[in-house]
Design an enzyme around this catalytic site. Structure first.
Site, PDB file in Angstrom:
ATOM      1  N   SER A 142       0.834  -1.207   0.000  1.00 32.87           N
ATOM      2  CA  SER A 142       0.000   0.000   0.000  1.00 32.87           C
ATOM      3  C   SER A 142       0.869   1.257   0.000  1.00 32.87           C
ATOM      4  CB  SER A 142      -0.957  -0.051   1.192  1.00 32.87           C
ATOM      5  OG  SER A 142      -1.996   0.886   1.050  1.00 32.87           O
ATOM      6  N   ASP A 222      -9.701  -5.334  -4.610  1.00 34.80           N
ATOM      7  CA  ASP A 222      -9.095  -4.204  -3.900  1.00 34.80           C
ATOM      8  C   ASP A 222      -9.890  -2.939  -4.197  1.00 34.80           C
ATOM      9  OD1 ASP A 222      -7.524  -2.222  -2.776  1.00 34.80           O
ATOM     10  OD2 ASP A 222      -5.638  -3.124  -3.423  1.00 34.80           O
ATOM     11  N   HIS A 254      -7.660  -5.653  -0.570  1.00 30.31           N
ATOM     12  CA  HIS A 254      -6.430  -4.894  -0.321  1.00 30.31           C
ATOM     13  C   HIS A 254      -5.670  -5.467   0.875  1.00 30.31           C
ATOM     14  CE1 HIS A 254      -3.941  -1.261  -0.475  1.00 30.31           C
ATOM     15  NE2 HIS A 254      -4.086  -1.141   0.839  1.00 30.31           N
TER      16      HIS A 254
END
Length: 287
Positions: A142, A222, A254
Site C-alpha cells: 500500500s 481491492d 487490499h
C-alpha cells in the site's frame, strides 16, 4: 494445535490489525528458524528506527529486502509488520523494516526522504547483519509500496541521501498506488498537500527503461487502491522497455494481499512465493 486455533481466533474474530496478525503469525511458527537481529536500530536524521530480521545461523551474505508497511501515510509501525519481516527471512533474505514519519506531522516528500535514508543505512550496515549490500531490493504494501516504487523510479531521493540509484536492484510493490492523480482519496490529498506539481508525486511519471526490475501485485477485490494503479504502471514500464511483471490475485482484498505473507493466511494466494521467486530471478547470487 491449540496455538494455531488461538492465532486464528485472534485474527478471524474481528481482530485483524497488523499487530495482532504479527502475534498470530508468531504463535503458529511464522518465525521458525529466523531471528530479529536488530530492534529499534536508529537511522537517518529525524529519529527514525528500524528492525532487522534474518535467518538464524547466517553463514554467507544473503540478499536483502527493505520492506515498508502501509497505512495511508498516516499510521503503521515496524513492529506491526513483523510478520512480513519474518516471512521473507524464512525464505533466505535479510529483511529491514523501517519506520518513517507520518501525516499530518509531515507531508510529501518527507516519507520518501526517510525511505532513502533507510536505503543508505542498509547499504552501509547490512553486512554486519549477514546481508549483501550488492543485492538490495525494496518492497512494501500500500503506502509502503508507493515508497518502494518512488525510490526505485525517481533517483532524486537516493541521490540526495548520498546513495547511487543502482543500489536498488529490484522492487516488489504489493497493492500500491502508482497512478492516483487527480487525488480522490482524502489520505492522498492530505499526504501530497502543497506540492506545486502533483504529477511529481506519481510513480508512473518516472517510468523508464533502466528502472530496476519490478513485480507489481494487485487483486481484483481491492477497493482501497484500485488495480488500475498496478496495471497502468506495468504498461508504462513495458512501453519504456523496462523489466516488469504483473500479478493479479482473484478474490483478494487490499488487506488480504498483505495478510497472505503471514503463515496463518499463506494459503490465500502465493504472494510470498511469487515475490521470492521474482527476487531470486532478478538478484541471483554471485558466481
Amino acid at each position: 494445535m491449540k496455538r494455531a486455533a488461538l492465532a486464528l481466533a485472534l485474527v478471524l474474530g474481528g481482530c485483524s490489525g497488523p499487530g495482532l496478525l504479527s502475534a498470530a503469525d508468531g504463535l503458529v511458527g511464522g518465525g521458525s528458524g529466523v531471528q530479529r537481529a536488530g530492534e529499534g536500530v536508529a537511522f537517518g536524521s529525524h529519529g527514525q528506527a528500524l528492525d532487522v530480521w534474518r535467518p538464524a545461523g547466517v553463514q554467507k551474505p544473503l540478499p536483502v529486502v527493505i520492506f515498508w508497511y502501509g497505512g495511508g501515510w498516516t499510521s503503521g509501525t515496524r513492529a506491526g509488520y513483523s510478520f512480513a519481516g519474518r516471512a521473507f527471512a524464512t525464505r533466505g533474505f535479510v529483511v529491514v523494516v523501517p519506520d518513517y514519519r507520518k501525516v499530518p506531522a509531515v507531508r510529501f516528500p518527507a516519507f520518501l526522504e526517510d525511505g532513502a535514508q533507510a536505503v543508505r543505512w542498509t547499504r552501509d550496515h547490512i553486512r554486519d547483519f549477514g546481508g549483501d549490500p550488492d543485492r538490495i531490493a525494496v518492497a512494501g504494501h500500500s503506502a509502503g509500496a508507493y515508497i518502494a516504487a518512488m525510490l526505485a523510479l525517481d533517483p532524486r531521493y537516493l541521490r540526495a541521501a548520498g546513495v547511487a540509484p543502482t543500489t536498488i536492484r529490484a522492487a516488489v510493490g504489493l497493492s500500491g498506488p502508482y497512478d492516483f492523480y487527480p487525488f480522490t482519496a482524502q489520505s492522498a490529498a492530505d499526504a501530497m498537500a502543497g506540492v506545486a506539481d502533483p504529477l511529481t508525486t506519481q510513480p508512473i511519471h518516472y517510468a523508464r527503461a533502466d528502472a530496476p526490475p519490478m513485480l507489481l501485485v494487485t487483486s481484483d477485490r481491492d477497493s482501497v487502491v484500485r488495480p488500475y494503479n498496478a496495471v497502468n504502471l506495468a504498461n508504462r514500464l513495458r512501453a519504456a522497455g523496462a523489466l516488469v511483471e504483473l500479478r493479479d490475485y482473484p478474490g483478494l482484498t487490499h488487506e488480504n494481499v498483505a495478510m497472505a505473507l503471514s503463515k496463518p493466511f499463506r494459503g490465500k494466494a502465493p504472494v510470498l512465493a511469487d515475490s521470492v521467486a521474482f527476487l531470486n530471478r532478478t538478484m541471483p547470487p554471485p558466481r
